[in-house]
Motif scaffolding. Structure first.
Motif, PDB file in Angstrom:
ATOM      1  N   GLY A 176       0.817  -1.213   0.000  1.00  0.00           N
ATOM      2  CA  GLY A 176       0.000   0.000   0.000  1.00  0.00           C
ATOM      3  C   GLY A 176       0.847   1.257   0.000  1.00  0.00           C
ATOM      4  O   GLY A 176       0.557   2.221  -0.721  1.00  0.00           O
ATOM      5  N   ALA A 177       1.911   1.263   0.814  1.00  0.00           N
ATOM      6  CA  ALA A 177       2.798   2.424   0.855  1.00  0.00           C
ATOM      7  C   ALA A 177       3.520   2.613  -0.473  1.00  0.00           C
ATOM      8  O   ALA A 177       3.679   3.753  -0.951  1.00  0.00           O
ATOM      9  CB  ALA A 177       3.812   2.260   1.984  1.00  0.00           C
ATOM     10  N   ASP A 178       3.942   1.524  -1.106  1.00  0.00           N
ATOM     11  CA  ASP A 178       4.621   1.632  -2.398  1.00  0.00           C
ATOM     12  C   ASP A 178       3.685   2.155  -3.475  1.00  0.00           C
ATOM     13  O   ASP A 178       4.089   2.949  -4.340  1.00  0.00           O
ATOM     14  CB  ASP A 178       5.178   0.266  -2.814  1.00  0.00           C
ATOM     15  N   ALA A 179       2.425   1.734  -3.425  1.00  0.00           N
ATOM     16  CA  ALA A 179       1.451   2.246  -4.387  1.00  0.00           C
ATOM     17  C   ALA A 179       1.228   3.739  -4.187  1.00  0.00           C
ATOM     18  O   ALA A 179       1.124   4.508  -5.151  1.00  0.00           O
ATOM     19  CB  ALA A 179       0.129   1.492  -4.255  1.00  0.00           C
ATOM     20  N   ALA A 180       1.140   4.164  -2.931  1.00  0.00           N
ATOM     21  CA  ALA A 180       0.910   5.584  -2.642  1.00  0.00           C
ATOM     22  C   ALA A 180       2.098   6.437  -3.055  1.00  0.00           C
ATOM     23  O   ALA A 180       1.938   7.558  -3.546  1.00  0.00           O
ATOM     24  CB  ALA A 180       0.617   5.770  -1.154  1.00  0.00           C
ATOM     25  N   ALA A 181       3.319   5.900  -2.866  1.00  0.00           N
ATOM     26  CA  ALA A 181       4.518   6.668  -3.184  1.00  0.00           C
ATOM     27  C   ALA A 181       4.827   6.696  -4.678  1.00  0.00           C
ATOM     28  O   ALA A 181       5.516   7.592  -5.152  1.00  0.00           O
ATOM     29  CB  ALA A 181       5.717   6.092  -2.428  1.00  0.00           C
ATOM     30  N   GLY A 182       4.297   5.745  -5.435  1.00  0.00           N
ATOM     31  CA  GLY A 182       4.610   5.670  -6.851  1.00  0.00           C
ATOM     32  C   GLY A 182       5.912   4.928  -7.085  1.00  0.00           C
ATOM     33  O   GLY A 182       6.546   4.418  -6.154  1.00  0.00           O
ATOM     34  N   SER A 183       6.352   4.880  -8.334  1.00  0.00           N
ATOM     35  CA  SER A 183       7.547   4.122  -8.669  1.00  0.00           C
ATOM     36  C   SER A 183       8.764   4.758  -8.019  1.00  0.00           C
ATOM     37  O   SER A 183       8.805   5.965  -7.791  1.00  0.00           O
ATOM     38  CB  SER A 183       7.746   4.073 -10.193  1.00  0.00           C
ATOM     39  N   PRO A 184       9.787   3.945  -7.699  1.00  0.00           N
ATOM     40  CA  PRO A 184      10.988   4.501  -7.060  1.00  0.00           C
ATOM     41  C   PRO A 184      11.623   5.625  -7.856  1.00  0.00           C
ATOM     42  O   PRO A 184      12.046   6.630  -7.293  1.00  0.00           O
ATOM     43  CB  PRO A 184      11.918   3.289  -6.957  1.00  0.00           C
ATOM     44  N   ARG A 186      10.191   7.664 -10.018  1.00  0.00           N
ATOM     45  CA  ARG A 186       9.328   8.840  -9.987  1.00  0.00           C
ATOM     46  C   ARG A 186       9.359   9.505  -8.618  1.00  0.00           C
ATOM     47  O   ARG A 186       9.277  10.718  -8.501  1.00  0.00           O
ATOM     48  CB  ARG A 186       7.889   8.431 -10.327  1.00  0.00           C
ATOM     49  N   GLY A 187       9.480   8.696  -7.562  1.00  0.00           N
ATOM     50  CA  GLY A 187       9.446   9.259  -6.226  1.00  0.00           C
ATOM     51  C   GLY A 187      10.797   9.692  -5.690  1.00  0.00           C
ATOM     52  O   GLY A 187      10.874  10.250  -4.598  1.00  0.00           O
ATOM     53  N   GLU A 188      11.889   9.462  -6.454  1.00  0.00           N
ATOM     54  CA  GLU A 188      13.218   9.770  -5.951  1.00  0.00           C
ATOM     55  C   GLU A 188      13.394  11.235  -5.553  1.00  0.00           C
ATOM     56  O   GLU A 188      13.982  11.519  -4.498  1.00  0.00           O
ATOM     57  CB  GLU A 188      14.280   9.365  -6.984  1.00  0.00           C
ATOM     58  N   VAL A 190      11.254  13.259  -4.317  1.00  0.00           N
ATOM     59  CA  VAL A 190      10.563  13.473  -3.045  1.00  0.00           C
ATOM     60  C   VAL A 190      11.347  12.846  -1.907  1.00  0.00           C
ATOM     61  O   VAL A 190      11.525  13.454  -0.841  1.00  0.00           O
ATOM     62  CB  VAL A 190       9.129  12.909  -3.106  1.00  0.00           C
ATOM     63  N   ARG A 191      11.832  11.615  -2.100  1.00  0.00           N
ATOM     64  CA  ARG A 191      12.616  10.976  -1.048  1.00  0.00           C
ATOM     65  C   ARG A 191      13.890  11.756  -0.754  1.00  0.00           C
ATOM     66  O   ARG A 191      14.301  11.888   0.406  1.00  0.00           O
ATOM     67  CB  ARG A 191      12.936   9.531  -1.428  1.00  0.00           C
ATOM     68  N   ALA A 192      14.522  12.283  -1.814  1.00  0.00           N
ATOM     69  CA  ALA A 192      15.721  13.097  -1.603  1.00  0.00           C
ATOM     70  C   ALA A 192      15.375  14.368  -0.838  1.00  0.00           C
ATOM     71  O   ALA A 192      16.133  14.804   0.043  1.00  0.00           O
ATOM     72  CB  ALA A 192      16.357  13.431  -2.953  1.00  0.00           C
ATOM     73  N   ALA A 193      14.243  14.963  -1.161  1.00  0.00           N
ATOM     74  CA  ALA A 193      13.817  16.172  -0.448  1.00  0.00           C
ATOM     75  C   ALA A 193      13.509  15.866   1.009  1.00  0.00           C
ATOM     76  O   ALA A 193      13.850  16.648   1.909  1.00  0.00           O
ATOM     77  CB  ALA A 193      12.592  16.765  -1.137  1.00  0.00           C
ATOM     78  N   GLN A 194      12.882  14.739   1.278  1.00  0.00           N
ATOM     79  CA  GLN A 194      12.590  14.358   2.661  1.00  0.00           C
ATOM     80  C   GLN A 194      13.881  14.196   3.459  1.00  0.00           C
ATOM     81  O   GLN A 194      13.969  14.642   4.605  1.00  0.00           O
ATOM     82  CB  GLN A 194      11.773  13.057   2.687  1.00  0.00           C
ATOM     83  N   GLU A 195      14.877  13.549   2.857  1.00  0.00           N
ATOM     84  CA  GLU A 195      16.149  13.376   3.550  1.00  0.00           C
ATOM     85  C   GLU A 195      16.818  14.726   3.780  1.00  0.00           C
ATOM     86  O   GLU A 195      17.403  14.965   4.849  1.00  0.00           O
ATOM     87  CB  GLU A 195      17.067  12.454   2.725  1.00  0.00           C
ATOM     88  N   TYR A 196      16.746  15.616   2.806  1.00  0.00           N
ATOM     89  CA  TYR A 196      17.315  16.953   2.967  1.00  0.00           C
ATOM     90  C   TYR A 196      16.640  17.687   4.118  1.00  0.00           C
ATOM     91  O   TYR A 196      17.327  18.306   4.960  1.00  0.00           O
ATOM     92  CB  TYR A 196      17.149  17.746   1.670  1.00  0.00           C
ATOM     93  N   LEU A 197      15.337  17.606   4.190  1.00  0.00           N
ATOM     94  CA  LEU A 197      14.613  18.274   5.272  1.00  0.00           C
ATOM     95  C   LEU A 197      14.986  17.684   6.622  1.00  0.00           C
ATOM     96  O   LEU A 197      15.151  18.411   7.615  1.00  0.00           O
ATOM     97  CB  LEU A 197      13.103  18.165   5.039  1.00  0.00           C
ATOM     98  N   ARG A 198      15.113  16.362   6.702  1.00  0.00           N
ATOM     99  CA  ARG A 198      15.454  15.717   7.974  1.00  0.00           C
ATOM    100  C   ARG A 198      16.830  16.144   8.478  1.00  0.00           C
ATOM    101  O   ARG A 198      17.066  16.165   9.684  1.00  0.00           O
ATOM    102  CB  ARG A 198      15.402  14.192   7.819  1.00  0.00           C
ATOM    103  N   THR A 199      17.737  16.468   7.562  1.00  0.00           N
ATOM    104  CA  THR A 199      19.099  16.817   7.959  1.00  0.00           C
ATOM    105  C   THR A 199      19.357  18.320   7.966  1.00  0.00           C
ATOM    106  O   THR A 199      20.490  18.754   8.186  1.00  0.00           O
ATOM    107  CB  THR A 199      20.115  16.130   7.030  1.00  0.00           C
ATOM    108  N   PHE A 225       5.120  15.798  -3.880  1.00  0.00           N
ATOM    109  CA  PHE A 225       5.357  15.695  -2.439  1.00  0.00           C
ATOM    110  C   PHE A 225       4.061  15.384  -1.714  1.00  0.00           C
ATOM    111  O   PHE A 225       4.013  14.531  -0.830  1.00  0.00           O
ATOM    112  CB  PHE A 225       5.963  17.003  -1.924  1.00  0.00           C
ATOM    113  N   ARG A 226       2.994  16.077  -2.089  1.00  0.00           N
ATOM    114  CA  ARG A 226       1.706  15.847  -1.436  1.00  0.00           C
ATOM    115  C   ARG A 226       1.204  14.437  -1.710  1.00  0.00           C
ATOM    116  O   ARG A 226       0.646  13.775  -0.817  1.00  0.00           O
ATOM    117  CB  ARG A 226       0.694  16.882  -1.907  1.00  0.00           C
ATOM    118  N   ALA A 227       1.377  13.951  -2.942  1.00  0.00           N
ATOM    119  CA  ALA A 227       0.916  12.600  -3.276  1.00  0.00           C
ATOM    120  C   ALA A 227       1.672  11.546  -2.477  1.00  0.00           C
ATOM    121  O   ALA A 227       1.105  10.539  -2.055  1.00  0.00           O
ATOM    122  CB  ALA A 227       1.082  12.354  -4.776  1.00  0.00           C
ATOM    123  N   ALA A 228       2.979  11.771  -2.255  1.00  0.00           N
ATOM    124  CA  ALA A 228       3.801  10.782  -1.564  1.00  0.00           C
ATOM    125  C   ALA A 228       3.638  10.810  -0.060  1.00  0.00           C
ATOM    126  O   ALA A 228       3.755   9.781   0.606  1.00  0.00           O
ATOM    127  CB  ALA A 228       5.271  10.990  -1.930  1.00  0.00           C
TER     128      ALA A 228
END
Length: 295
Positions: A176-184, A186-188, A190-199, A225-228
């Motif tokens: 379910g989480a993978d479906a919501a996040a989309g393909s790796p 396509r979602g890269e 957003v994931r990079a932005a999340q890591e940037y925000l965390r650090t 970002f909102r979709a993920a």
């Protein structure tokens, strides 16, 4: 000619109907129960036809090779590191590719949580009657499916079936989480932005600048970002900051103003207002409550 099972090295377990009835009325297994599960390696000529669909939700994860599924909604290709989810009651036919037969881990699940999973997946995976989801962490999903099969193979006691349900819930959550996040791929961003925000919790963050950093327009980045994540960048960052602030309030004796600055709020009064909006209390009250509980 397609065959249902009988592949060298396969694993297969099906619960008797009497056991299914006994554990489906109460307790956690009434919300989610695995009735069938297995592992078919290099399943050449594998195939099944269910003209009236199945009673439960079918989850098939292809670890290697390819397969196909035909439903009233069309023909679907399932490649390696993809999951096929067939909702209960959907007529279907699936089979291994002739040139590259799939290796699959699979399970059938029933219960309220299975139905909720189907409905949530439909919101993210599109309007088709089945879903094909790209699995982001195949090793982890396969490990949980192996736990499902292990539990069914152990015995049919309630503890084993409860362990089986727990592993199955993890599989559903990951898909379910993978479906919501989309393909790796396509979602890269957003994931990079999340890591940037965390650090960079103490940095001044502008959405437009963040989008440029990861090569997207502001509107496109915000939509991804909102979709993920289910929310906007500003709200996501605020919750990251408040989670870190809570950690510092619990584990240190730093003054509130120092904690505020460390998570990006030069003004401690504004920090307090933001903290209260998330935790419904001031930072001081939060710290005091923690100390009182430890006495």
């Amino acid at each position: 000619m397609r065959i249902r099972d009988g592949f060298p090295g396969q694993r297969l377990r099906v619960l008797p109907a009497t056991v299914v009835r006994a554990v489906s009325d109460a307790g956690p297994t009434s919300r989610l129960m695995v009735t069938d599960a297995g592992y078919f390696p290099h399943a050449a000529n594998h195939g099944r036809v269910r003209r009236r669909g199945a009673i439960g939700t079918i989850v098939i994860v292809s670890a290697a090779g390819r397969g196909w599924c035909r439903t009233p909604g069309g023909l679907h290709r399932i490649g390696a590191a993809e999951a096929l989810v067939i909702p209960a009651g959907v007529p279907h036919e699936y089979w291994a590719d002739d040139d590259a037969p799939w290796t699959i881990w699979w399970m059938h699940v029933r219960g309220h949580d299975a139905g909720e999973f189907e409905r949530d997946l439909a919101r993210h995976a599109g309007p088709d009657d089945v879903a094909v989801v790209e699995v982001h962490d195949l090793v982890r999903v396969v490990a949980d499916l192996e736990r499902v099969v292990d539990a069914l193979e152990a015995d049919e006691t309630y503890p084993s079936l409860l362990r089986c349900a727990g592993a199955a819930w993890s599989v559903l959550a990951q898909i379910g989480a993978d479906a919501a996040a989309g393909s790796p791929s396509r979602g890269e961003p957003v994931r990079a932005a999340q890591e940037y925000l965390r650090t960079h919790l103490d940095a001044v963050i502008e959405v437009a600048a963040l989008a440029r950093r990861f090569g997207l327009s502001t509107s496109h980045f915000s939509a991804r970002f909102r979709a993920a994540t289910g929310g906007g960048v500003v709200e996501y960052l605020k919750r990251l900051r408040m989670a870190r602030a809570c950690e510092l309030l619990i584990t240190t004796e730093l003054p509130i103003a120092d904690i505020a600055r460390s998570v990006g709020y030069p003004d401690p009064f504004y920090f307090s207002r933001q903290f209260r909006s998330v935790h419904s209390c001031s930072p001081s009250d939060f710290r005091r409550g923690i100390h009182e509980r430890e006495r």
